[in-house]
Design a protein around this motif. Structure first.
Motif, PDB file in Angstrom:
ATOM      1  N   THR A  89       0.844  -1.193   0.000  1.00 15.39           N
ATOM      2  CA  THR A  89       0.000   0.000   0.000  1.00 15.39           C
ATOM      3  C   THR A  89       0.885   1.251   0.000  1.00 15.39           C
ATOM      4  OG1 THR A  89      -0.115   0.037   2.410  1.00 15.39           O
ATOM      5  CG2 THR A  89      -1.874  -1.143   1.275  1.00 15.39           C
ATOM      6  N   PRO A  90       0.373   2.384  -0.478  1.00 17.24           N
ATOM      7  CA  PRO A  90       1.177   3.607  -0.475  1.00 17.24           C
ATOM      8  C   PRO A  90       1.585   3.993   0.947  1.00 17.24           C
ATOM      9  CG  PRO A  90      -0.907   3.930  -1.664  1.00 17.24           C
ATOM     10  CD  PRO A  90      -0.967   2.592  -1.023  1.00 17.24           C
ATOM     11  N   GLN A  91       2.789   4.527   1.075  1.00 16.22           N
ATOM     12  CA  GLN A  91       3.309   4.908   2.383  1.00 16.22           C
ATOM     13  C   GLN A  91       3.228   6.411   2.615  1.00 16.22           C
ATOM     14  OE1 GLN A  91       4.399   2.304   4.646  1.00 16.22           O
ATOM     15  NE2 GLN A  91       3.134   1.369   3.056  1.00 16.22           N
ATOM     16  N   HIS A  92       2.971   7.177   1.579  1.00 18.40           N
ATOM     17  CA  HIS A  92       2.766   8.621   1.698  1.00 18.40           C
ATOM     18  C   HIS A  92       1.896   9.064   0.531  1.00 18.40           C
ATOM     19  CE1 HIS A  92       6.036   9.004  -1.255  1.00 18.40           C
ATOM     20  NE2 HIS A  92       6.768   8.247  -0.471  1.00 18.40           N
ATOM     21  N   PRO A  93       1.286  10.254   0.624  1.00 15.67           N
ATOM     22  CA  PRO A  93       0.297  10.690  -0.377  1.00 15.67           C
ATOM     23  C   PRO A  93       0.793  10.727  -1.824  1.00 15.67           C
ATOM     24  CG  PRO A  93       0.218  12.120   1.537  1.00 15.67           C
ATOM     25  CD  PRO A  93       1.402  11.216   1.730  1.00 15.67           C
ATOM     26  N   SER A  94       2.048  11.010  -2.042  1.00 12.39           N
ATOM     27  CA  SER A  94       2.551  11.119  -3.416  1.00 12.39           C
ATOM     28  C   SER A  94       3.161   9.816  -3.940  1.00 12.39           C
ATOM     29  CB  SER A  94       3.587  12.245  -3.502  1.00 12.39           C
ATOM     30  OG  SER A  94       4.681  11.956  -2.666  1.00 12.39           O
TER      31      SER A  94
END
Length: 148
Positions: A89-94
């Protein structure tokens, strides 16, 4: 070596062989690398790893500079490469997904690499052994975002 922890994580140490990809024609791509040692902790959130460059090159690469009678004087010494992760899963918004991660069996992943922390872990490994590596990687794995 592969082992499982009481937290359901898998510990793995891999020895990735060095290679000599030189070509007699200098217009072809030239690629040479030494053996890499990679410590990996993996689980449902993805994996984290610590990589060492041994600078142990295939004999075909070093034969012009290698004197087997003076092996102790050879300049090849392991050095830290990186600490990184491949998360599901993504670890930060960008964070942008890599579409087919070979480390996560072809699933998309969100990866990042860190160089400076690898140096500190390298010295901890030398002074305390592999238990220092597993502690750090287990901790970094627990910090990954995602479902367990």
């Amino acid at each position: 070596m592969i082992s499982s922890t009481d937290k359901g994580l898998q510990h793995r140490i891999e020895f990735l062989p060095g290679y000599d990809g030189r070509h007699p024609d200098p217009t072809h791509p030239q690629d040479v690398d030494g053996m890499e040692i990679r410590f990996t902790v993996s689980g449902p959130k993805g994996l984290v790893y610590f990589a060492l460059d041994t600078q142990w090159y295939p004999l075909s690469v070093v034969q012009d500079h290698y004197d087997p009678t003076r092996w102790a004087e050879q300049p090849y010494q392991a050095r830290p490469l990186e600490i990184g992760y491949h998360a599901v899963t993504p670890q930060h918004p960008s964070h942008r997904a890599h579409p087919a991660c070979e480390l996560l069996a072809g699933r998309p992943c969100y990866a990042e690499i860190f160089y400076r922390p690898a140096r500190a872990l390298y010295w901890a490994f030398i002074h305390a052994g592999e238990s220092a590596v597993w502690r750090e990687l287990d901790n970094r794995y627990q910090q990954l975002k995602g479902r367990v």
